[in-house]
Design an enzyme around this catalytic site. Structure first.
Site, short mmCIF file in Angstrom:
data_model
loop_
_atom_site.label_atom_id
_atom_site.label_comp_id
_atom_site.label_asym_id
_atom_site.label_seq_id
_atom_site.Cartn_x
_atom_site.Cartn_y
_atom_site.Cartn_z
N ASN A 1 -31.84 31.28 40.83
CA ASN A 1 -33.16 31.31 39.62
C ASN A 1 -34.41 30.70 40.10
OD1 ASN A 1 -33.95 31.15 37.28
ND2 ASN A 1 -32.90 28.99 36.80
N LYS B 1 -37.17 30.52 38.06
CA LYS B 1 -37.52 30.19 37.68
C LYS B 1 -39.10 30.31 37.30
CE LYS B 1 -34.73 26.16 37.62
NZ LYS B 1 -33.66 24.25 37.35
N HIS C 1 -30.01 30.18 29.49
CA HIS C 1 -29.87 28.95 30.91
C HIS C 1 -30.61 27.40 29.34
CE1 HIS C 1 -31.90 25.93 33.52
NE2 HIS C 1 -32.10 27.05 34.72
N GLU D 1 -32.63 25.79 29.82
CA GLU D 1 -34.21 25.19 30.11
C GLU D 1 -34.84 25.96 28.46
OE1 GLU D 1 -35.40 25.94 34.29
OE2 GLU D 1 -33.98 24.18 34.58
N GLU E 1 -23.31 24.77 33.86
CA GLU E 1 -24.04 24.62 34.76
C GLU E 1 -24.33 23.21 33.80
OE1 GLU E 1 -27.28 26.73 36.73
OE2 GLU E 1 -27.92 26.39 34.75
N GLY F 1 -31.66 19.53 38.05
CA GLY F 1 -33.32 19.44 39.25
C GLY F 1 -33.12 18.31 39.31
N SER G 1 -27.93 21.26 41.10
CA SER G 1 -28.37 20.12 41.91
C SER G 1 -27.74 21.15 43.50
CB SER G 1 -28.60 19.00 42.37
OG SER G 1 -29.01 18.53 40.91
C1 PEP Z 1 -31.03 26.33 37.91
O1 PEP Z 1 -31.74 26.04 36.87
O2 PEP Z 1 -30.08 27.04 36.88
C2 PEP Z 1 -30.68 25.23 38.83
C3 PEP Z 1 -29.14 24.83 39.20
O3 PEP Z 1 -31.56 24.34 39.46
P1 PEP Z 1 -31.35 23.27 40.20
O4 PEP Z 1 -30.79 23.84 41.46
O5 PEP Z 1 -33.00 22.79 40.87
O6 PEP Z 1 -30.24 22.05 39.87
#
Ligand code: PEP
Length: 261
Positions: A16, A18, A102, A104, A174, A180, A219
C-alpha cells in the site's frame, strides 16, 4: 498476469503505497519489485498505488507475476461525482484489486461501514477483488471490544449481501494502533483475531469455492514478518511503509514465501 501463480498462491503480500511516489521513484521501485519478486512461487505480490500512477504500473507490470490495484473506488458507476474514480475506470487500467475501508480513509473522510459495504459490492460486480481492511482502535482493544468492532465491520457486509460474498476476497486485519506506529501486533494478538475472522467467514460457508485470504497489516517489517506469517490463519500481509523500500519489501515477501509449508 501469470494466472498460474495467482490461482495457486498461498500467501499474499500487498504493498500500500498510500500517497507516496513520483514517476521517477515508482519506476525504480517497480523495476526492483520485478527483478526480485517476479519468480515467487507461493506468494502473490500486489501493489496498490495512487490513481495517477495506474497507467505507469500497468505498463511496467503487465506480463509479470505481480498484480496491481487502487486504494479506493467510487460506489457510483458514473455521473456528477467530482473527484471520484469508478470501478470501470480501474478496470480500464488492469486493476485486479482495490483496498477498501482503510482506517486512514475511514477516519479522514468519514467512511461508514455501510458505505464501505456498498463499495465492496461494486468492486465484486466489476471483477475487482476487494482488500477489505478491518480493525480496532487502541481504546477499543484496551476495553476488550476488538472482536465486537471487527465483527460489526464484517456483519455489515454479511447482513447486506450474505457470507458467500467473501469467496476469494482478501480481508486485512489492521489494528489501527499498529498502522505506521512501529508497534506491530504480537503473533498471539494477531493470531487470535485471525482465528475469529476465519471462523466468522468460513463457518456458514463450507461450500466456499475460493477461500478468503486473511492478511495482517500494521508495522510489518522483514523481522516480525517471519514470525507473523507462520501463525495459523495469517495468509500474508498488507504493507505500508516497508513497501516503499525495495530491500525491506523483498525481505517481507521472502518471509511469506518461506513460510509456506
Ligand atoms: C497500512 O497502511 O495498511 C499499513 C499497514 O501501514 P504500515 O505498514 O506502515 O504500518
Amino acid at each position: 498476469m501469470n494466472e498460474a501463480i495467482k490461482k495457486t498462491a498461498k500467501k499474499f503480500v500487498i504493498a500500500n503505497w498510500k500517497m507516496h511516489g513520483s514517476l521517477e521513484q515508482n519506476h525504480a521501485l517497480l523495476e526492483s519489485y520485478v527483478s526480485t519478486l517476479d519468480n515467487l512461487k507461493d506468494t502473490q505480490v500486489v501493489v496498490c498505488v495512487p490513481y495517477p500512477y495506474l497507467a505507469q504500473v500497468q505498463s511496467l507490470l503487465q506480463g509479470s507475476g505481480i498484480a496491481w490495484g487502487a486504494q479506493n473506488l467510487a460506489k457510483n458507476e458514473n455521473g456528477p461525482f467530482t473527484g471520484e474514480v469508478s470501478a470501470q475506470m480501474l478496470r480500464d487500467f488492469g486493476c485486479e484489486y482495490v483496498i477498501l475501508g482503510h482506517s486512514e480513509r475511514a477516519t479522514a473522510y468519514c467512511e461508514s461501514d455501510g458505505n464501505i459495504a456498498e463499495k465492496f459490492m461494486v468492486a465484486m460486480q466489476h471483477g475487482i477483488t476487494p482488500i477489505l481492511c478491518v480493525g480496532e482502535t487502541l481504546i477499543e482493544r484496551e476495553a476488550g471490544v476488538m472482536e465486537l468492532k471487527v465483527g460489526k465491520q464484517l456483519d455489515t457486509i454479511i447482513d447486506l449481501y450474505g457470507a458467500d460474498v467473501f469467496d476469494g476476497v482478501v480481508v486485512s486485519y489492521e489494528p489501527i494502533w499498529a498502522i505506521g506506529t512501529g508497534l506491530a501486533a504480537t503473533p498471539e494478538q494477531a493470531g487470535a483475531m485471525h482465528k475469529f475472522i476465519f471462523d466468522k467467514l468460513s463457518q456458514p460457508n463450507e461450500a466456499q469455492k475460493k477461500p478468503v485470504k486473511i492478511l495482517y497489516g500494521g508495522s510489518v517489517n522483514p523481522q516480525n514478518a517471519v514470525q507473523l506469517f507462520e501463525v495459523e490463519n495469517i495468509d500474508g500481509g498488507l504493507i505500508g511503509k516497508c513497501s516503499l523500500n525495495p530491500q525491506e519489501f523483498e525481505g517481507i515477501c521472502q518471509a511469506a514465501e518461506s513460510s509456506v509449508g
